[in-house]
Structures are given as structure tokens and as C-alpha cells.
Scaffold this motif. Structure first.
Motif, PDB file in Angstrom:
ATOM      1  N   ALA A 207     -11.923   3.378 -12.657  1.00 47.37           N
ATOM      2  CA  ALA A 207     -10.565   3.604 -13.165  1.00 47.37           C
ATOM      3  C   ALA A 207      -9.814   4.616 -12.297  1.00 47.37           C
ATOM      4  O   ALA A 207      -8.609   4.462 -12.052  1.00 47.37           O
ATOM      5  N   VAL A 208     -10.526   5.653 -11.834  1.00 45.81           N
ATOM      6  CA  VAL A 208      -9.908   6.634 -10.923  1.00 45.81           C
ATOM      7  C   VAL A 208      -9.393   5.942  -9.664  1.00 45.81           C
ATOM      8  O   VAL A 208      -8.231   6.081  -9.269  1.00 45.81           O
ATOM      9  N   GLY A 209     -10.270   5.189  -9.033  1.00 43.20           N
ATOM     10  CA  GLY A 209      -9.898   4.556  -7.774  1.00 43.20           C
ATOM     11  C   GLY A 209      -8.853   3.472  -7.947  1.00 43.20           C
ATOM     12  O   GLY A 209      -7.951   3.319  -7.109  1.00 43.20           O
ATOM     13  N   ALA A 210      -8.973   2.719  -9.041  1.00 44.29           N
ATOM     14  CA  ALA A 210      -7.993   1.653  -9.289  1.00 44.29           C
ATOM     15  C   ALA A 210      -6.612   2.257  -9.489  1.00 44.29           C
ATOM     16  O   ALA A 210      -5.606   1.716  -9.010  1.00 44.29           O
ATOM     17  N   ALA A 211      -6.538   3.383 -10.197  1.00 41.22           N
ATOM     18  CA  ALA A 211      -5.233   4.006 -10.439  1.00 41.22           C
ATOM     19  C   ALA A 211      -4.594   4.457  -9.122  1.00 41.22           C
ATOM     20  O   ALA A 211      -3.377   4.359  -8.948  1.00 41.22           O
ATOM     21  N   ILE A 212      -5.422   4.941  -8.198  1.00 41.64           N
ATOM     22  CA  ILE A 212      -4.878   5.383  -6.909  1.00 41.64           C
ATOM     23  C   ILE A 212      -4.551   4.168  -6.041  1.00 41.64           C
ATOM     24  O   ILE A 212      -3.507   4.125  -5.384  1.00 41.64           O
TER      25      ILE A 212
ATOM     26  N   ASP B 141     -14.813   2.174  -4.767  1.00 39.68           N
ATOM     27  CA  ASP B 141     -14.930   0.764  -5.174  1.00 39.68           C
ATOM     28  C   ASP B 141     -13.638   0.307  -5.869  1.00 39.68           C
ATOM     29  O   ASP B 141     -13.028  -0.710  -5.495  1.00 39.68           O
ATOM     30  N   GLY B 142     -13.202   1.081  -6.853  1.00 39.41           N
ATOM     31  CA  GLY B 142     -11.981   0.712  -7.582  1.00 39.41           C
ATOM     32  C   GLY B 142     -10.758   0.669  -6.685  1.00 39.41           C
ATOM     33  O   GLY B 142      -9.879  -0.192  -6.851  1.00 39.41           O
ATOM     34  N   TYR B 143     -10.713   1.598  -5.741  1.00 40.53           N
ATOM     35  CA  TYR B 143      -9.581   1.644  -4.808  1.00 40.53           C
ATOM     36  C   TYR B 143      -9.492   0.351  -4.013  1.00 40.53           C
ATOM     37  O   TYR B 143      -8.429  -0.279  -3.911  1.00 40.53           O
TER      38      TYR B 143
END
Lengths: 512, 512
Positions: free
Chosen positions: A393-398, A56-58
Motif C-alpha cells: 500500500a505504501v509503494g502503490a500510493a507513491i 513491489d507496490g510501486y
């Protein structure tokens, strides 16, 4: 070529090159294919909501889908809350679920479950590839479904024999459907409304909160006097210098009703009509006044920026500069407070930061304090399934490769998905988590009081997170994330600044 | 009386007096009712699989249901894996899910989801109470459904207005249906088989693994030469001194086929036909030989002990004493090994211990080493959704009031549900967790090798749990559980003995 290999090659060909994974036995041929076919970045999550939340974040930052890899019905079930939030955020995900071999399914082995049934509640598209020959073509459709505007969860179920059997065929990428345009009649109607009426609110959601759409909305507001507001929960708002200082529809029922009371007309731009998270005895579900009229400029899937531009041009609205938010705040000092925390974030965040906001009660006033910060993205929980923050946060950072992620994270919510810290450490992601440690479900204590009393002992057994206190520094360290406590704004500022200078993750336990 | 209060009173009247809870806003009137009506022990879980897994463990030891309290569809979804395992273990649970008010549901608020649809895949019984007047009666039926032999997941969905509206009516408990008796014809047929044939296996599952049923099975085996074996995964086996030294059907395909090869007849006693967890290319799904005949003495829901007694009497089998397992092992010394760990547990466990076994690959040989231990219960994962161990240990400790729980817990699995440690600390539960820290998904590395190669770098990114290593002592401490590392059998033995002398939880990180 086996089915698994055709899947990996089809995904890569369609531009899907990140896989958030929590595999099991039935996925081993897919894992083996990922080994043989180079090009996919595989990121392990230790629980499935980490996987789905990261996907989702990605999407929110990369604007293209990652794929997942989950294990059978129960593995999917463990990731459904993340998919639910993704569905509400309108994120595109190619959600791949390995499952029992087609011929083994009738034996009702222990892990056999109604995988398709569970998938449906969180997916716009569900398909089971029952033959190796179909896997490539099905994967191409899954990617197309995930990328269909505004973004959808597409679940592809992969029985293990479809994965290991020979006969796989790589499928060419299918065209990404363009976002449909607004009905020109809607544009005319809203233009007439804006010319004739006062007290008009444009309620912006989804892609109407990106910078390009904001520029158009600003023209319209300047020319007509219409007010602008964002939905209560938003997948991604572009904010800070050069963007609009938008308020959100408040979470609390009475405050939301009060905020919308001035408006006789509400125009929805990629937004849903403003309603409450929950029903409450004697309170309205709908936040607008009985006499207020709702109008639709664009539905979720329609092109908001183009519609706003067309509307601005029909109104003859000149281009105007974006409002000046004033000087960036100085780093604050002294006692902790929600406003102080927000000002510290605004004062210290690097240019282009990504804020993942799961601050819940503590964060309701963060927006006004952060409008003069450098340009940044602000992500919220759109589905209400808590624990969304650490995985997103994990996906957004990637997805935002290289940009600093600042996760403003309530403690009760973080305990649903603490395993995300491990993935942050393994992948050395630039995530600074500000963990808001109040050691209770504060939102529920407030809700209980709304019922008409203070919680008694039995209720507090379910609302209090102390006894024992959770040691967030130890918890983060146990998963390889450096961490420290802060009790003052000075200490918070020092730790934030230090963390921004490091390449990897850091957690600040803020004792509020 | 509002609906919530009628629910609490109906549950208490039906003997349901433990509630594992993770509430949210829509459950606040239920929480308030729990405050007002005394008698329910409320145990908070910080993630929903803790709640559902605890309810599973409680049933297995208490032989009566607890209730849960979950929040909307996504909260239910977070607990589905635990419910899946409970369904496969045939545990009875009154699974209560608060949800949107009936009148608010059409607005499709953020947390709105297909709660009933998600519940169905894990429940034998699902009902939504749409009026306060119905809540009590629906709850009484839910308890009856949960207690219907052999035990079922009954999901009662409670919209918040059904909870807060007046008009609640307390319902009297409904009778608990007795387990149906075996068909007398089946008993005759199996008796004839046992008289006429050699190479007969009685495969015992479910309640056929309790002590009373074992006594009858032992008579039959002694009189006829039939062999006895337990299913591969069992909800609860009574073992140790005074019980049968039963082997299980092995997990590994080839080993299971070899173990069953001698038998021309397999009689199922509350057991499912022996099949594989997964299909594999070129390997059989069914573990029995093509010529072997399967016979059913009792289905899951039927009374196994009565059927075995009737069978023994029809065979004229005399009562015989249970086999002598020999002397209890001494506490072993030296290098760690699976056998050494099992012997240490057998040597040191207190009388009446409860073993919660999620040891996965490391524990496949634990059974032979522990037959001469004091009488104990051994619990396994019947549904294959991993992470079952820490929550089931919570519920087992509460259901077995006062008995020591020893959780033999693989690290990869524990990371799905580490929050259970916090509940163990809060409730001061006598749980000793032996955390088997090998820092990889060993089972999957084996499965990958079965595919025909050693994992490469990309695959190991998804199969290795090192980088960073998880610090289990810190992780346990962070949630209030004392912990220490052991690298030898001596250290393990010392720490186990110390932990058994304490009232609360302890975690031993065993570096294997």
C-alpha cells in the motif's frame, strides 16, 4: 567522484528516482551521495519488508522500478519475503544491498553473511560491485534487468569501499528490452482451437489483466463463446466500470476444481497452469481435469495485448463494447458481512482507487460485489508470504501519485509488517486501511479442520490471536495514523467517506 | 503413527519441550500432533524473527535447545536475521521449517522457494526429511547437531507429506557430544607465555564468561598479572557480585585500538580475534597492534573452564577470592544520563536478573556502573542484526523460568520486532523493557558524521525517527503490555521498582 555518487547519478539517469531505504553503517557513503545529488525521493521503512514490499507496490502502479537500500546480509534477509512476493508478482526492483568492504569481508565480522546466496533465491539477477569503477556500469545493467519483461528483481550488492572509493563512472541508461512477441504459430493454433472447440477457457494473468488486453479478450469471447477468467492471485487487475467482470480461479481446492471442470481446453495468456497453493492428502495438485488440454498463447514475458489482438484479428472478431456491470451499488446498511464490506467499498471508493487486497479468508467473495464500482486497480498477494499488504500500500500510493489506496487487510497478516503504518504517516500517503479484526488465523483454523478435527488447546495457542486482543486503533495512533473502530456497515461507510476526504492515512478497525 | 507425531515424540524424548512457533498451512499436521502428544510448551510469535530470536534467548539461559516452527521458505526468510544473531551467539536451535509436500514442490506453487538454500547461510546443519519414515531419526540428529558444542543452528525441513504420511518411527535421543578439550600443547605454550611475558591479555568469549571459568581466569590473572577482557559482543556474561568486573573490547574503532594497545600478547579463550564491526577508510580492520602476537588457548567449541583450570594448575596459581566490586549503588536521582540509567538498574535489579542489552549508542558505558549489582546475566547482540532484543527477552524469560528480565532497548532497533511485546503479554513473562526513545538512528548519525559532514535533509529523512514520533506507551498497550513514560531518574526508578513487583511485562518509555 566516488562509487556511491556514480550509482545515484546512474540510477537517476535511468529514471529510477524513488528509493525505499533502511540503511546502516555500510551504506553511509551512499546516503551521503543521496544528500549531495538531488532528485531521489528517499522513503524510510523501519523494517526491511516495508522497503521491499513498497518497491513491489510501486512497480505495480508506476510500471517502472524503484530502488531499495538495505543493510548487509541480515538486512536483505529481513526483506526477502517482500522480494519473494515481488518475484511472484513479476515486479521489477533494483534491490541495492550495502555490504562489508571487500577487504574487511575475510575477517568475518558480526554482520557478515552470505549476502549473494540469500539474494539468489529471490532475484533474477545478482551482482556484487567489487570496485568503485564498476558501480555505475553495474547499476545500469541492474536497471535493465529489473525492467526486462515482465519485470524482475535485480540485486546489486555494494561493498562499502566500492561506495567510498574514488573512480566512479556514471553509466548511460541501457535500452529497456521490449516484451517478446508471441510465436505466430501459437496464435494460429489457438485461433483454430477457438473455431473448432467449445468449452474453451482463456486464463488471463499478468499484463493480460490490463485494460487494453481485456478489450481484446472481450472481442474474442464475444466472437467465439470462449470464457475468460483471471488467475487465482494477480499482481494488478484493472476492474470496475469499462473493464471485464472477471472471476478468479478460487483458492479452495474443491472450488477451483469445480470452477475449471467445464473446460476441455484452457489457454494460458501470461498465466501459469492452475495449481494449488499447497498439496493436501488425497486432493489434486492440478486443478484441471485429467482430460483437459492446456495451451499457451503467451508466456509471462510475452506481449499479451498484442497476441490477443492478433488472435482477435485472425478470428475476424469485431470490436464490441465492454459488458455493462449494471448500476453502482448503494452504500449498504446493517450487520457486517463480507458481501456488505465489498458493496460498501464499491459504493464509496473514489474513481481510480487502488485496492490492496490482503483480506485472506474474509475476502474470497469480494470480486462479484465490486464489478460495478468505478474504474479501479485491484492488487493481490502473488507469493503467499503474508504481511504483503501494508508495505505494498505504501509503494502503490507513491507509484499511483495522488490516487486513493484502500487496503483490505487481515489482522494476522498485518502483524508481520505493522511498521508500514509509520511510513504511511510520515509520507502522508492517502491510504485507507480497513483492518479486518477477527483475532485469529482463520485460514489455519479451517486448514486444521481439514486435517480432520477441531483444534485443541495447544493448537489454539498457535492459531488464536486474542489473549491479548490487539488494539488496532492504539497501534495505528502509536505510529501517527489516525484510526477508529467500526462494528456496523453504517459506521464503516461513514469512516471510509471521511477518510477519502483527508489527504493522509487512516485505519478503520472493523470488528468482524 | 504419522511423521509429525514421530517428530514431536522424538523431540520430547530428547528434552526439547519448548516450541516457538509461527505456523502455516503446511504445518497443520505438526500442529495437530502437538495437540495429541502432550508435553510441548507452544509459544506463538506473530512474526518469525520473534520465533527465532526467542529460541536464541532460550538457549542462552536454559543451555538446551528449543525448537521452532516456521512456514515454508518465506517464513524461514522472515526469521533469518534472528538465526544469524543466534549463529553468532553460538546458540543451539532445532529450527523446524514446514514446506511444500514433496510431490507438490515441482509445481512451483506461490510459496515455493529455495528453503534449503536460505537455511544454509544461517545453519550449521540442514536436512530435508523427504519420507515420514525418516522424520524421527532426522529429528534426533537435528537435536544432536543443535547441542554440539558450543551450540549450533540445526535446520530440519519438513515437507507436509512427510508430516501427514503414516510410517513415523520415534528415534531415541542421540548422545550429546562433550565439548572437546584444549590441546595440552596450547595450555603449555600459554603457561610459558604467562611466565615469561608482561603485557598479556586473556580475551574471554563464549562459555569462558560463565562464573566457573571466571574463577579460573581470576586465579591466573592474580598469579601472573595478566589482564582479562571480554569480547565486544557476548552471548551471556555472568556479572555482578561474585563475578569479575570485566571490560569489553569497545565498539568504536579508535577506542578499541587504544584499549588493546598496551598488550603485546593476546590469548584467545573461546574468543575470536578482535576485529571491527565494519571497515572504515583509513582505519584498521584488526584492533591489535602490528607487533602484537595472538595465541589460542581454546577455540569456540572447546571447554574453556577446563582449559583455564589446567592452565592455572600448571602455573601453580592459588585460588583467590573474586574481586570486591564495592557497595551496590544507591538509586540515583535527577537528570537522565546513560550512567544514571545504568546505576538505577544496578541499584534496583532483583537478584538473578537477566539483562538483555540492545541499548546501542546509549549503552556503551553501562558496564562499569553495574559491576556492584547483585549477580546477574548480561546478554548482547553478537550478530549485529538489530531488533534482537525484544525476541531474545521472550526466550530468556522462558529459559530462565521465573527470573526478571530487564531489556535495555533502543527505539530504532525495537521497531524491527515490536511484535515480541504481544508474546510477552500473552505468556505473562516477567520482562521489564526500558525503551530508550531518542527518535533517531543515533548510531548512523554518528557514522554519517564520520564520513565527513553533517547529514542534510535527504539523509535525515533516512536517519530521523521523529515525524511522526512513535508512541511507545500506546504501542505497548495495543499489544497488551502495560507501559508508562519516564523523563527523570526518579520516575524511572519508581516504574522499575513497580514493574519488578508484578508478574508480567511492563514497558518504560524513557525519553532520552
Amino acid at each position: 567522484m566516488n562509487g556511491a555518487e556514480s550509482l545515484v547519478k546512474t540510477l537517476l539517469g535511468a529514471g529510477v528516482d524513488v528509493c525505499f531505504a533502511n540503511p546502516g553503517t555500510s551504506e553511509m557513503h551512499f546516503v551521503a551521495a543521496l544528500d549531495r545529488v538531488p532528485g531521489m525521493r528517499c522513503v524510510l521503512g523501519l523494517q526491511e519488508n516495508i522497503v521491499t514490499g513498497a518497491a513491489d507496490g510501486y512497480w505495480r502502479l508506476a510500471d517502472k522500478p524503484a530502488c531499495t537500500l538495505l543493510h548487509c546480509g541480515p538486512g536483505l534477509a529481513n526483506g526477502l519475503a517482500g522480494l519473494h512476493d515481488a518475484r511472484r508478482a513479476r515486479s521489477g526492483i533494483v534491490n541495492i544491498v550495502g555490504d562489508q568492504a571487500v577487504y574487511h569481508r575475510p575477517f568475518d565480522a558480526p554482520l557478515t553473511a552470505d549476502t549473494e546466496g540469500w539474494a539468489r533465491g529471490a532475484s533474477a539477477w545478482v551482482r556484487t560491485s567489487t570496485r568503485a569503477e564498476d558501480v555505475g556500469a553495474d547499476a545500469a545493467v541492474a536497471v535493465q534487468a529489473a525492467r526486462t519483461s515482465p519485470g524482475q528483481v535485480a540485486t546489486l550488492i555494494l561493498p562499502s569501499d566500492s561506495s567510498w572509493n574514488e573512480g566512479g563512472v556514471v553509466a548511460a541508461p541501457l535500452p529497456v528490452p521490449a516484451a517478446p512477441q508471441a510465436d505466430p504459430h501459437s496464435v494460429h493454433q489457438v485461433a483454430r482451437l477457438l473455431r473448432e472447440k467449445k468449452n474453451v477457457l482463456l486464463l488471463l494473468g499478468g499484463l493480460a489483466l490490463r485494460e487494453g488486453a481485456q478489450v481484446q479478450a472481450n472481442r474474442i469471447a464475444a466472437a467465439t463463446g470462449a470464457k475468460l477468467m483471471a488467475e487465482g492471485s494477480n499482481a494488478r487487475i484493472q476492474r470496475g466500470q469499462g473493464r471485464l467482470p472477471l472471476d478468479r480461479v478460487p483458492y479452495v481446492n474443491e472450488q477451483a476444481v469445480a470452477a475449471l471442470k467445464p473446460y476441455e481446453h484452457i489457454v494460458l495468456v501470461n498465466a501459469k497452469e492452475p495449481i494449488g497453493f499447497f498439496g493436501y492428502p488425497g486432493k489434486p495438485s492440478q486443478f484441471w481435469q485429467p482430460g483437459t488440454e492446456l495451451h499457451i498463447l503467451t508466456r509471462y514475458e510475452q506481449d499479451a495485448e498484442a497476441a490477443l489482438r492478433a488472435l482477435a484479428e485472425e478470428l475476424g472478431a469485431p470490436m464490441v463494447s465492454m459488458p455493462d456491470p449494471g448500476p453502482r451499488p448503494e452504500a449498504p446498511r446493517g450487520e457486517l458481512s463480507p458481501e456488505g464490506l465489498a458493496r460498501a467499498v464499491a459504493a464509496l471508493m473514489p474513481e481510480g482507487a487502488v485496492i490492496v487486497d490482503e483480506s485472506v479468508t474474509y475476502g474470497r467473495g469480494f470480486f462479484p460485489q465490486t464489478t460495478a464500482a468505478p474504474a479501479h486497480d485491484w492488487l493481490q498477494n502473488c507469493g503467499g508470504a503474508i504481511g504483503y499488504g501494508p508495505p505494498v500500500a505504501v509503494g502503490a500510493a507513491i507509484g499511483a501519485a495522488g490516487r486513493r489506496v484502500i487496503a483490505l487487510q487481515a489482522d494476522g497478516s498485518a502483524m508481520y509488517t505493522p511498521q508500514a503504518l509509520w511510513t504511511q504517516a510520515r509520507e502522508k500517503l492517502p491510504v485507507t486501511t480497513v483492518l479486518l479484526s477477527n483475532r485469529k488465523y482463520q485460514i489455519l483454523i479451517g486448514e486444521y479442520q481439514n486435517v480432520g478435527a477441531n483444534p485443541g488447546r495447544t493448537a489454539m495457542d498457535m492459531l488464536d490471536l486474542g489473549n491479548p486482543d490487539i488494539g488496532w486503533v492504539q497501534l495505528a495512533n502509536s505510529m501517527g495514523v489516525e484510526a477508529a473502530q467500526a462494528r456496523t456497515l453504517e459506521a464503516l461507510g461513514d469512516l471510509m467517506a471521511q477518510s477519502f476526504a483527508r489527504p493522509g492515512p487512516f485505519l478503520i478497525e472493523l470488528l468482524i
